[in-house]
Design a protein around this motif. Structure first.
Motif, PDB file in Angstrom:
ATOM      1  N   UNK A   1       0.895  -1.293   0.008  1.00 60.25           N
ATOM      2  CA  UNK A   1       0.118  -0.016   0.026  1.00 60.25           C
ATOM      3  C   UNK A   1       0.786   1.061  -0.137  1.00 60.25           C
ATOM      4  N   UNK A   2       0.361   2.329  -0.693  1.00 60.47           N
ATOM      5  CA  UNK A   2       1.272   3.579  -0.887  1.00 60.47           C
ATOM      6  C   UNK A   2       1.480   4.199   0.545  1.00 60.47           C
ATOM      7  N   UNK A   3       2.492   4.657   0.837  1.00 59.10           N
ATOM      8  CA  UNK A   3       2.856   5.262   2.250  1.00 59.10           C
ATOM      9  C   UNK A   3       3.622   6.315   1.750  1.00 59.10           C
ATOM     10  N   UNK A   4       3.177   7.427   1.103  1.00 61.81           N
ATOM     11  CA  UNK A   4       3.708   8.171   0.462  1.00 61.81           C
ATOM     12  C   UNK A   4       4.583   9.232   1.684  1.00 61.81           C
ATOM     13  N   UNK A   5       3.663   9.741   2.682  1.00 59.88           N
ATOM     14  CA  UNK A   5       4.435  10.501   3.566  1.00 59.88           C
ATOM     15  C   UNK A   5       5.509   9.957   4.315  1.00 59.88           C
ATOM     16  N   UNK A   6       5.292   8.538   4.777  1.00 56.16           N
ATOM     17  CA  UNK A   6       6.611   7.806   5.503  1.00 56.16           C
ATOM     18  C   UNK A   6       7.646   7.817   4.401  1.00 56.16           C
ATOM     19  N   UNK A   7       7.518   7.501   3.176  1.00 52.83           N
ATOM     20  CA  UNK A   7       8.752   7.475   2.033  1.00 52.83           C
ATOM     21  C   UNK A   7       9.206   8.937   2.327  1.00 52.83           C
ATOM     22  N   UNK A   8       8.501  10.078   2.212  1.00 51.65           N
ATOM     23  CA  UNK A   8       9.230  11.546   2.258  1.00 51.65           C
ATOM     24  C   UNK A   8       9.734  11.867   3.400  1.00 51.65           C
ATOM     25  N   UNK A   9       9.430  11.446   4.647  1.00 58.52           N
ATOM     26  CA  UNK A   9      10.191  11.653   5.839  1.00 58.52           C
ATOM     27  C   UNK A   9      11.327  10.752   5.895  1.00 58.52           C
ATOM     28  N   UNK A  10      11.461   9.589   5.263  1.00 59.88           N
ATOM     29  CA  UNK A  10      12.651   8.777   5.291  1.00 59.88           C
ATOM     30  C   UNK A  10      13.643   9.556   4.434  1.00 59.88           C
ATOM     31  N   UNK A  11      13.640  10.426   3.562  1.00 61.35           N
ATOM     32  CA  UNK A  11      14.632  11.190   2.993  1.00 61.35           C
ATOM     33  C   UNK A  11      15.274  12.211   3.718  1.00 61.35           C
ATOM     34  N   UNK A  12      14.522  12.501   4.890  1.00 66.83           N
ATOM     35  CA  UNK A  12      15.353  13.690   5.636  1.00 66.83           C
ATOM     36  C   UNK A  12      16.039  12.962   6.798  1.00 66.83           C
ATOM     37  N   UNK A  13      16.270  11.638   6.879  1.00 63.53           N
ATOM     38  CA  UNK A  13      17.100  11.022   7.853  1.00 63.53           C
ATOM     39  C   UNK A  13      18.387  10.601   7.635  1.00 63.53           C
ATOM     40  N   UNK A  14      18.815  11.023   6.600  1.00 58.65           N
ATOM     41  CA  UNK A  14      20.301  10.760   6.163  1.00 58.65           C
ATOM     42  C   UNK A  14      21.076  11.899   6.663  1.00 58.65           C
ATOM     43  N   UNK A  15      22.434  11.555   6.356  1.00 59.20           N
ATOM     44  CA  UNK A  15      23.386  12.510   6.816  1.00 59.20           C
ATOM     45  C   UNK A  15      23.342  13.815   6.153  1.00 59.20           C
ATOM     46  N   UNK A  16      23.132  13.759   4.912  1.00 57.12           N
ATOM     47  CA  UNK A  16      22.864  15.105   4.019  1.00 57.12           C
ATOM     48  C   UNK A  16      21.520  15.107   3.667  1.00 57.12           C
ATOM     49  N   UNK A  17      20.898  16.634   4.052  1.00 54.69           N
ATOM     50  CA  UNK A  17      19.647  16.885   3.725  1.00 54.69           C
ATOM     51  C   UNK A  17      19.459  17.148   2.419  1.00 54.69           C
ATOM     52  N   UNK A  18      18.621  16.806   1.560  1.00 53.89           N
ATOM     53  CA  UNK A  18      18.318  17.178   0.272  1.00 53.89           C
ATOM     54  C   UNK A  18      18.024  18.397   0.035  1.00 53.89           C
ATOM     55  N   UNK A  19      18.221  18.988  -1.133  1.00 49.72           N
ATOM     56  CA  UNK A  19      18.008  20.374  -1.601  1.00 49.72           C
ATOM     57  C   UNK A  19      16.518  20.621  -2.108  1.00 49.72           C
ATOM     58  N   UNK A  20      16.282  19.320  -2.692  1.00 50.93           N
ATOM     59  CA  UNK A  20      14.637  19.329  -3.220  1.00 50.93           C
ATOM     60  C   UNK A  20      14.464  17.700  -3.296  1.00 50.93           C
ATOM     61  N   UNK A  21      13.134  17.610  -3.325  1.00 51.46           N
ATOM     62  CA  UNK A  21      12.405  16.204  -3.482  1.00 51.46           C
ATOM     63  C   UNK A  21      11.571  16.492  -4.709  1.00 51.46           C
ATOM     64  N   UNK A  22      11.786  15.562  -5.630  1.00 53.28           N
ATOM     65  CA  UNK A  22      10.693  15.407  -6.728  1.00 53.28           C
ATOM     66  C   UNK A  22       9.984  14.177  -6.705  1.00 53.28           C
ATOM     67  N   UNK A  23       8.557  14.517  -6.197  1.00 48.96           N
ATOM     68  CA  UNK A  23       7.539  13.178  -6.141  1.00 48.96           C
ATOM     69  C   UNK A  23       6.804  12.859  -7.425  1.00 48.96           C
ATOM     70  N   UNK A  24       7.120  11.798  -8.043  1.00 50.11           N
ATOM     71  CA  UNK A  24       6.277  11.554  -9.453  1.00 50.11           C
ATOM     72  C   UNK A  24       5.441  10.458  -8.980  1.00 50.11           C
ATOM     73  N   UNK A  25       4.151  10.722  -8.801  1.00 51.71           N
ATOM     74  CA  UNK A  25       3.015   9.626  -8.258  1.00 51.71           C
ATOM     75  C   UNK A  25       1.719  10.251  -8.758  1.00 51.71           C
ATOM     76  N   UNK A  26       0.799   9.251  -8.594  1.00 56.93           N
ATOM     77  CA  UNK A  26      -0.571   9.596  -8.904  1.00 56.93           C
ATOM     78  C   UNK A  26      -1.254  10.245  -7.283  1.00 56.93           C
ATOM     79  N   UNK A  27      -0.570  10.165  -6.093  1.00 54.80           N
ATOM     80  CA  UNK A  27      -0.898  10.847  -5.091  1.00 54.80           C
ATOM     81  C   UNK A  27      -1.957   9.964  -4.284  1.00 54.80           C
ATOM     82  N   UNK A  28      -2.036   8.646  -4.743  1.00 51.82           N
ATOM     83  CA  UNK A  28      -2.785   7.831  -3.697  1.00 51.82           C
ATOM     84  C   UNK A  28      -2.189   6.917  -2.640  1.00 51.82           C
ATOM     85  N   UNK A  29      -2.343   7.671  -1.333  1.00 54.90           N
ATOM     86  CA  UNK A  29      -1.702   7.319  -0.171  1.00 54.90           C
ATOM     87  C   UNK A  29      -2.813   6.482   0.650  1.00 54.90           C
ATOM     88  N   UNK A  30      -2.438   5.397   0.704  1.00 52.81           N
ATOM     89  CA  UNK A  30      -3.509   4.317   1.206  1.00 52.81           C
ATOM     90  C   UNK A  30      -3.125   3.819   2.757  1.00 52.81           C
TER      91      UNK A  30
END
Length: 725
Positions: free
Chosen positions: A147-176
């Motif tokens: 099941x799509x869990x977009x918010x969890x995936x987005x938050x995972x990107x902030x946990x690394x040592x280097x904070x991203x400058x931008x995130x590009x989400x390519x999706x239909x937006x269906x978070x189940x």
């Protein structure tokens, strides 16, 4: 975009020269007012001033500073949604996932050339459920389970040592998953990281049809009717009908047009089935729409039913003579809980003996096909062949051939009969009848006695004999057997087969060339047990479905993806003994065309059984082909089954446009619909991130050069019009 100057001379010199030029023009052109039209004079003065201004600008060498994101020094993460909802076909007749491949990953696409190709090592991730994995630009990927869990995936990107400058989400937006997409917004805003959203799909609701089995028994008794039901659903009133087709294996068993009543969104279809063969049966239901559906994965559903042999075999005994064979067999059936014998026997010129029949429905002779089809096995004494009419013989043939019934023939025919000869497992000749001396009977490990170990077979062979000192029997040699027929018992020294059998179409036929087996009961203390065991084996073989030497059984016909699935195969030798030395391999065909090979291994607990655990990780229809090498002989079997995902991912849901727009706007990102992908020039970053500066000189732009030319031409034209050089 910033404006700056890079003068060829000191700025004070250029400005001083500009002022001097303006004053000089005013001084020298003032006297001309008296000799030319005042309107032309003003225009001429204006064009001169413009020319001087252009020359001054060229000397000042102005340029713009354009800031472009530094893709090499900034970490930009691309997240590609590969959950099952991306299989929806609502992007110009192609699926969402296919559009992502064509519009983004295709090296010829605009987005690839303008954005991805400029990043030496792009951070590309595909995700489904709450799991993601990194891919390369040339990687191939398909939709995954979860099941799509977009918010969890987005938050995972902030946990690394280097904070991203931008995130590009390519999706239909269906978070189940329960948490909304906005759950990630605050964390991204705190770090000033924009989320850019490329929306894939159509935000409009579209009509859809689906089918699913709602009732099917796990097991059903062979030759007994059972009920199955399935549900056809629609999600829109614009869909008023659909074609339903149901298959058993590859055979179509039902086809009908399902019509929905007003305001009816689902229809229950009942299906009555009778299967005459004990085996693992797979049923497939398929719905066909008369419009182009966006999701077709829910148009098919599978179920399975294990057809088993009955606990009690029902047998019909038909003879032209009431003899001791029937009497002892009747006694044996009363003591045998798993056997029930009805009888129709001629006892006089016009008198019949009946057992097990309703007095109001007594047949005259052999019952018709609809009555004998109720029996699992028929024992027919050949002394009654003359009592059979043409329709009786046709009924017998159909009973064996189509119904898959078992036919046991005993006794002798007084004359040849062509219809009965077709059913016999050997080439019949009345002249082959002869006298035989009594001796022990050798039993062979064929399908009739396959459940007996070799030691048990030897024990039976020691105890079973031909009753009486001499007996009249048909002399049946091995060469007399029809193709495919087998001998299950014989006289070793007298070279004659005593039990011959063969598979006839869907049924089985055996000839028992041993008269008066009832004598066994009278001859020895254990004769009763011997008589019962002998006939139990033969009747069970005839009444049961034909054994397949290779039988493949998945746990069911429909699985949930992402789980390990157990398959097992039972292998028998050509003598129908469990084979522990076979080599069993399987080829599994996935819905996306992927093919894997695997090996089955012998189960240490069950003789002749081979097992394997396979991972089913894609939804859709599968085909598994099994091959067993049994003593050099190749055996093959195929099975279809289905894997589904028990989530809303498989539903035909429209793209979540509002959620994606809100996510982008709330984090300072951009929102693009998939139709605008080709217009994307770059991925914007927060102003605090690293940019590359690019100088764009006015003098190098074609617009500036055209403007200079257009402004100089009026001066030349006016001077010629007035008559000045």
């Amino acid at each position: 975009m910033q404006f700056r100057l890079e003068p060829y001379l000191p700025s004070i010199v250029i400005i001083t020269a500009f002022i001097a030029a303006v004053l000089a023009i005013l001084y020298f052109y003032s006297p001309l007012k008296s000799i030319i039209n005042i309107k032309y004079w003003r225009l001429l003065l204006l064009t001169k001033l413009i020319s001087i201004t252009i020359i001054t600008l060229c000397l000042l060498n102005p340029y713009f500073i354009k800031k472009r994101p530094d893709y090499q020094r900034n970490k930009i993460i691309f997240l590609f949604d590969s959950s099952k909802s991306m299989d929806t076909r609502d992007c110009d007749e192609q699926s969402r996932i296919k559009l992502v491949k064509n519009k983004i990953f295709n090296p010829d696409s605009s987005f690839y050339k303008k954005v991805l190709s400029k990043i030496s090592q792009p951070n590309l991730y595909v995700f489904a459920g709450n799991d993601s994995h990194r891919i390369e630009l040339d990687s191939s990927f398909d939709t995954l389970s979860g099941k799509s869990d977009i918010d969890t995936i987005l938050l995972e990107q902030l946990k690394g040592a280097e904070t991203p400058s931008a995130v590009v989400l390519i999706s239909d937006g269906l978070d189940n998953v329960n948490l909304p997409l906005s759950e990630a917004v605050n964390s991204y805003n705190d770090r000033k990281v924009p989320i850019h959203c490329i929306a894939i799909g159509d935000s409009r609701k579209f009509p859809d049809l689906s089918v699913e089995w709602v009732l099917s028994p796990d097991k059903a008794v062979r030759a007994k009717e059972f009920v199955m039901s399935l549900k056809v659903l629609r999600n829109s009133l614009s869909v008023d009908s659909a074609e339903l087709v149901v298959y058993n294996a590859d055979k179509q068993i039902k086809k009908q047009i399902v019509k929905f009543e007003k305001n009816e969104f689902e229809k229950i279809i009942e299906l009555k089935q009778t299967n005459f063969f004990a085996s693992y049966q797979i049923y497939k239901a398929e719905i066909k729409a008369d419009f182009d559906e966006r999701i077709i994965s829910n148009n098919v559903d599978y179920t399975s039913v294990e057809i088993i042999n009955p606990d009690t075999f029902k047998v019909l005994y038909f003879s032209g003579n009431l003899d001791w064979n029937y009497k002892y067999m009747a006694n044996f059936s009363r003591a045998e809980k798993k056997l029930s014998i009805d009888a129709v026997i001629l006892t006089g010129p016009t008198q019949w003996y009946y057992f097990g029949f309703d007095d109001t429905k007594l047949p005259m002779g052999l019952p018709p096909l609809d009555r004998i089809a109720e029996y699992d096995c028929i024992i027919l004494d050949l002394n009654s062949v003359h009592l059979l009419r043409k329709k009786n013989k046709e009924a017998l043939k159909s009973y064996v051939e189509n119904r898959g019934g078992g036919l046991l023939l005993t006794g002798f025919m007084n004359e040849s009969d062509a219809d009965i000869q077709k059913l016999l497992p050997f080439k019949f000749s009345p002249s082959s009848l002869g006298m035989f001396v009594s001796e022990k009977i050798i039993l062979l490990p064929t399908a009739i006695f396959f459940q007996l170990e070799q030691s048990a077979l030897s024990d039976y062979s020691e105890r079973i004999f031909l009753p009486g000192a001499t007996q009249s029997l048909y002399k049946i040699k091995k060469s007399d057997l029809k193709p495919g027929a087998k001998a299950s018992a014989y006289f070793k020294s007298q070279d004659s087969i005593l039990i011959a059998s063969h598979k006839y179409a869907n049924g089985k036929v055996a000839y028992i060339n041993i008269p008066e087996t009832w004598n066994w009961v009278m001859s020895k203390s254990d004769g009763k047990d011997m008589h019962s065991a002998f006939w139990s084996k033969i009747i069970s073989w005839a009444a049961s479905s034909t054994l397949n030497r290779l039988e493949l059984k998945p746990e069911k016909a429909k699985f949930e993806i992402g789980k390990e699935t157990k398959f097992w195969a039972d292998v028998l030798t050509d003598n129908y003994i469990t084979d522990d030395n076979a080599k069993v391999t399987a080829t599994l065909h996935y819905p996306n065309g992927k093919v894997i090979n695997s090996e089955f291994f012998l189960d240490p607990k069950i003789s002749g059984r081979y097992i394997s655990n396979l991972i089913i990780d894609q939804s859709g229809e599968y085909l598994i082909t099994l091959e067993a090498d049994s003593s050099g002989e190749k055996l093959n079997v195929k099975r279809n089954f289905m894997a589904t995902e028990s989530s809303t991912e498989s539903l035909p849901l429209p793209m979540a446009e509002t959620e994606l727009k809100s996510l982008a706007v709330s984090t300072g990102g951009e929102y693009w619909h998939w139709t605008d992908i080709d217009k994307i020039e770059e991925i914007p970053l927060h102003e605090n991130n690293l940019y590359n500066e690019e100088k764009i000189y006015w003098s190098s732009t074609w617009l500036f050069l055209i403007a200079v030319l257009l402004l100089i031409l009026p001066d030349w034209y006016l001077r010629r019009r007035i008559g000045l050089k």
